[in-house]
Design an enzyme around this catalytic site. Structure first.
Site, PDB file in Angstrom:
ATOM      1  N   GLY C 133      42.642  19.791  66.341  1.00  0.00           N
ATOM      2  CA  GLY C 133      42.634  18.402  65.929  1.00  0.00           C
ATOM      3  C   GLY C 133      44.046  17.836  65.900  1.00  0.00           C
ATOM      4  O   GLY C 133      45.031  18.580  65.916  1.00  0.00           O
ATOM      5  N   CYS C 134      44.136  16.533  65.867  1.00  0.00           N
ATOM      6  CA  CYS C 134      45.448  15.890  65.916  1.00  0.00           C
ATOM      7  C   CYS C 134      46.244  16.160  64.648  1.00  0.00           C
ATOM      8  O   CYS C 134      47.400  16.598  64.713  1.00  0.00           O
ATOM      9  CB  CYS C 134      45.305  14.395  66.181  1.00  0.00           C
ATOM     10  SG  CYS C 134      44.127  13.546  65.124  1.00  0.00           S
TER      11      CYS C 134
END
Lengths: 325, 325, 325, 325
Positions: C133-134
Site C-alpha cells: 500500500g502507499c
C-alpha cells in the site's frame, strides 16, 4: 558518446531550471555550466539531476558550443554579445532580439525568430536565435494557418483572451505572487492592450500575412504553476465545413503541434513540448467567427523546450532530440 | 421582532446552502424549511447556523411567504407552480422563467427578470422573480451602460471570455470536477457560442438597446471554488476622455455596484453581494474598443445574494437587508 | 527489439493510468491490454501515448506475461486467480494478498510482499507479488533501519501522522472529493487508529523486528493531487551522533531510496519512483526520540512505480528499467 | 452611539489586516489608526471597508484606548512601551511577552497570557495582554481539559503534528512562499522540536498541570491560505466510555469552543473565532492513547479574533462583541 557542451545563463529562474532539467535528460548534450548570481556556489536538485551554480561573471562561456540566455529582458543583450565573443552560438530566451523589440540593433538575418515550426529554415545557420515569448508562441502558432491562407476578414481585430500560470511571471519574490494572494484568485493584467508581448505578436502577424489585422490581447493570471491557455476569436470571410482542415494541412508531420477535436486544457500539455489547438465555428452570430483555443506549457514549448528545439537545429541534431512530446 | 418565514427548495446545492447561510444572518427573515431530497433528515452546519433538511415533497410551502427555488433547470417550473398554489411568492434561481427560455409559457409581467439594479421597478409587485444566471449577471451589469447610451458600434459583436469557479457547475459528483482533475488545470467549455446562458444574455442585450449586436461568449473552468471574471471587449464609436464616467453615472448610489480604477480580481468580490467593474480603452488598435472587466461571486451576486435582494423588494424590506456589501 | 507483453486490469483509475503511462515509456515492455469496465471502448491519452480500453471480461489474459491488477480491494483476488489460470504472473496492487489481510488464503511463499528494497530475494520466483500500500511503503521503508537494528524502545508506540494527496482515494466521483470541497481544506480521517492499512504496517513491523511495538497511525487528506508525507516519531534507546548513518548503511546503493539532510517535501518526490527520508533528533524532551520524515509519490513509489520494480524482477530485467528515479 | 477608538500597529500584515476588518464590523469599536511603515500613505480595501495607512512613527497612540501590536517578534516590546506611555492599554500579538519568552522582563501580573477561555480572570484589569500564538492556541485549548484533570500518563510525551496555512508565515515576500512553490507541495519545518512556539506551549502545559509532560511538536506548511489543524496524541492512564465528556464539561457555555463528534476540518473553522476539537480513543494499541484533533483559523481564533476577545474584556464589553462565532 561524446556530448556537446552547452551552458545556461540565468539558470535559477523557472525557465533556466527547466532548461537544466531538459539538458540533463538530453541524449547528445551536457551542461557545461549553470550560472545564476543569486545562487552562486549553491547546489540544487533539478528533477533527478543536480547542478552547482556559478556566478554569471564566472561562467566559462568559451566551453559551451551553445549558450542559452535566460536573463531578464534588457539584461540579456550584453551577455549574448559576451557569449558570441567567446565563440558560442546563442539561443536567447529574453525579448531583446525579438520582432518588435525597440532597442534591437541586430539584423533579423543575424538573429532570426525561433518560432520553429513556421521559420525553421533560418535557424540552422544562425548565430543567435531569438526564442519566442510564451504568449506569442501560443497565439502565433494558433493563428498562422488562417493568416497564411488569407482567411481573416480584412481590417478585423484578432481578439485574444489568454491566461498564464504564475511561473510566467518568473521566480521573483513579489508579494502579489505569494500563495495566499494567488490561490482562489483570478485577474486580468496589462489591460488596455498594453502587454509587452503585443509588439512581438503584432510584428509576426504582419509577416505571416495579417497586414491590416490588429491584435487585441488581454492576459490573466491563473492560480496554477504552469501553462498558458489562449482563447482567440477571429472574424473570417466564410465558414468551411471542416475548419480544422486548414490547421491539419499546415502542420502535417509536425511532432510538436496537435490539432484537437475537443478544446485543449492545460492538463493536456504540461511538461510536454507541444502546442495543442482546437478550432470551432461560432454559432448564433451573424459575423462568421472562428474560436481557436491554444494551450502550451509556458516553461516548455513556451520557453525551454522550444529553445532546445532551436539548439538542436543549430547543432545539426534531430529537432526532437531530448524533447518530451 | 417578528421575522418573515421563507423557504428554500434545493437547499443542499451550493446556491441553496449559500441562501440558507444568508437567511440565517438576515435581520428580518427566518428559515421555514430547507428542502433537499438527497439530504432528507440530515443536519448540516452552514456557517454558524444549522439546518435540518426535509424532502422536497414534505416542504411546508404554505408556511413561507417567499419560496426560493434553487432546483435544476427544467425541474424548477413545477415547484414554482406548487409554491404559487400554496400562496407563496417565488424567487426562482433556475433558468426556467428567464428571457430566452424556450419553454417559458408565463408572461414577463408575471415573472419579471430580477437583474435588480436595471429592472428594479417590476420586482415589488411580482408573483415570481426570474433570478438571473451567474454569467448573465456579470456580463449584463457590465455592458448595460454602453448599450443604454447607444455607444456600441452598430452590428458589432460583443466578445466575452469568462471564467468561473467550480461551484458554478453545481454540487454534483462528476469525475471531471474532482480535485485531482481540476487543480492545476484550466479549460474552455461550450466553445462555439453554445452555452445555455447565451439566449438569456442575447435577449436582455436586445432589451437594453443592443438591437443588432451579437453576443459571442466563451466560458472557462477555473481551479477556484467561487467567483466569475468576465473580460468583455466592445467596439465603440469613439473614445471619451474618461470612459468609466458613463458607468459611474449609470450606477450612482447603487450599493452593490463598484466601478474600479484597477481591473477587479475575484479576491475583491468573493463572499460579497457586489459586481465590480473596470473599463479601459484599448491602445494599439485602429477600431476603438473598450475592455470591460467584471467580477462577481457566482454564489452571491450571481445567485443567492441577488435572490435575497429581490426577496427584500418583494417583501417591502430594505433592498440591502442582510446582504454583505 | 522484442518487448514483453504485459496487461493492466483496472486501467482507468489513477494507479492504472500511471501504470499504462510508465509501461508506454518502458524500454522492454509493451501494453497487451488496458482493461476498465467503465471506459470500455473508449480511447484515452496517457502522457504522450494512447490506450483503448477493453472490458475486464474481454481482457486477453493469456497474451500477457505479467498482469497488473489495480482493482478495488476485495475485487482483485478473483482476477488474480483468472490471470494465474491463463498462465500470467501477477503484480497485485490491491490489499487482497498483503500481510494482515484477513481473507487471504494464499501462503506468503506464493504471494510475497513486494516492498522491494527490503524483500527483494523472494520476488523473482514469485507467481504473485503483493504490491505494498502507499502509506505502508512510505512508513515501512522509513522505519525499517531502526527496527532491524533494534534501536526502538521496547514496548514503545511508533506514532505516525501522515498526509496524502487526493489521488490516494482513487478516481471515484465522491462529493467530498470535489475540487470545491477539498481546496483550502485539510482534515484527518480514519481517526482512532482505524485505517485499513494499519494491519499491513503492524504485521510487517513485527517481521522487521518491532516485536512489541505498536503502530499508531493518523492519516490526513491534503489539497494536492499526489504525494504522501509521513511524519513519524520513534522513541529510541539513545541518540547517536549522526542518526542518519543507520539509514545510509541500510540503503547503500539503493537507487530508489534517498536519505536527505533536510526534511523532504512532496515536490522532491512527485513523478519519481523514490522514497526520500530525513532523520532528526528531538530536542527539548527527556525521552530520546527520532523524528523521521518520509515522502513518496503515492502513485509511483506508492503504487505503479513499485509495481514495475517488482515486474522487472519477475521478468529478469534490470530493476530500474523504465523507472524515473 | 459612541465608539471606543482603538489602533493597530503592523496593520498591513495578515493578522493586522484581519484585525482592521474585524474592527470595522465591531459594533462598539472604531479604528483610530492603522499603521504600517511599508504602506504609509496608501489606501487599502479590507473586506467592505477602507483604511489609510500611516507610518508607525506617526501613529497617534494617545488617541486609542487599546492598541493592538501586530509587529514582528522582537520589534513589538518597544512599541508596547510607547503605547503604554501614551496611556493606551495593549493587546500584543507578538511573542515578546508570552510565557517562555526569554527576554521578557515584565511580570506576568502586568502582562497576563490571553488564552481567554482558560485565563479569563486576569484579563480585565491588565495593562498588557500577551495574545497567544496560533499553534499554542490550537494545542493548549485542546489538551487543557486532560492536563487539568490529571489524566495524562506521568512522564509521557505529548506528541503534536500540526499543519498551518501560509498566512501563518506572515505577509513576507519570501521565494519559498510563492504560489508556484507552495501549490501541490507539503512539508515539515522546524523539525527536531525546534519551533519557537514550543517554549510557550511547554510553559503553559506546566501551568495547566502537565508538570512532567514534554511537548514534541512538528509543524508543517499546507498549500492553503488559512487554518491550522493539530493532531495530538496523548497517552492516558485509562479510557473512559465517553472521552469527550471531559471537554464538554470543561468548556460548557463557551461560545468559541466546539466539541465535535467528527474530526474537524479547516473548512469548519475558517473565518470564525472558534476552536473545534474532536477526541478519539486509539484502537489496536496497548498503551491507551487519545487522539485529539484541533482546528482553528490561524488569523481569527489564532490571532485577530482572540485579540478582540481580549480587548472586549479590557474594555468591559461583551466578550463576544464583533466576533463571528
Amino acid at each position: 558518446m561524446h556530448k556537446v557542451p552547452v551552458g545556461v545563463l540565468g539558470a535559477s529562474g523557472y525557465a533556466g531550471r527547466e532548461l537544466c532539467g531538459l539538458i540533463a535528460q538530453h541524449p547528445a548534450l551536457e551542461l557545461a555550466f549553470a550560472a545564476a548570481n543569486d545562487q552562486r556556489g549553491r547546489r540544487a536538485r533539478i528533477g533527478a539531476s543536480e547542478v552547482t551554480y556559478v556566478a554569471t561573471e564566472d561562467a566559462p562561456l568559451n566551453k559551451a558550443e551553445v549558450v542559452f540566455t535566460a536573463l531578464p529582458h534588457g539584461a540579456s543583450a550584453k551577455w549574448v554579445g559576451n557569449a558570441r565573443e567567446n565563440g558560442a552560438r546563442v539561443v536567447d530566451l529574453s525579448s531583446d532580439f525579438r520582432p518588435g523589440a525597440v532597442a534591437n540593433a541586430i539584423s533579423k538575418s543575424q538573429a532570426p525568430y525561433g518560432l520553429t515550426e513556421l521559420m525553421r529554415a533560418k535557424i540552422p545557420g544562425a548565430e543567435i536565435v531569438a526564442n519566442p515569448g510564451c504568449y506569442p508562441t501560443a497565439v502565433l502558432l494558433a493563428i498562422a494557418p488562417l493568416l497564411k491562407a488569407g482567411c481573416v476578414v480584412p481590417g478585423a481585430t484578432i481578439n485574444i483572451s489568454a491566461a498564464s500560470g504564475v511561473t510566467g511571471a518568473g521566480y521573483s519574490a513579489r508579494p502579489d505572487l505569494l500563495f495566499a494572494e494567488v490561490a482562489e484568485d483570478f485577474k486580468a493584467y496589462a489591460v488596455g492592450n498594453e502587454h509587452r508581448h503585443i509588439a512581438e505578436m503584432q510584428a509576426v502577424t504582419r509577416e505571416l500575412g495579417g497586414k491590416d489585422n490588429d491584435i487585441l490581447f488581454t492576459p490573466h493570471l491563473l492560480p496554477v504553476a504552469r501553462g498558458i491557455l489562449a482563447t482567440i476569436t477571429v472574424p473570417v470571410n466564410e465558414y468551411t465545413s471542416d475548419p480544422s482542415a486548414l490547421w491539419r494541412d499546415c502542420y502535417r508531420g509536425e511532432p510538436f503541434v496537435e490539432i484537437a477535436d475537443e478544446p485543449p486544457s492545460l492538463r493536456d500539455v504540461v511538461r510536454r513540448n507541444v502546442v495543442r489547438v482546437s478550432i470551432a465555428k461560432a454559432a448564433n452570430v451573424r459575423q462568421p467567427t472562428l474560436i481557436i483555443i491554444s494551450a502550451i506549457d509556458n516553461l516548455v514549448k513556451g520557453a525551454a523546450g522550444q529553445a532546445l528545439q532551436n539548439a538542436n537545429l543549430l547543432l545539426g541534431l534531430s529537432e526532437q532530440a531530448g524533447l518530451p512530446a
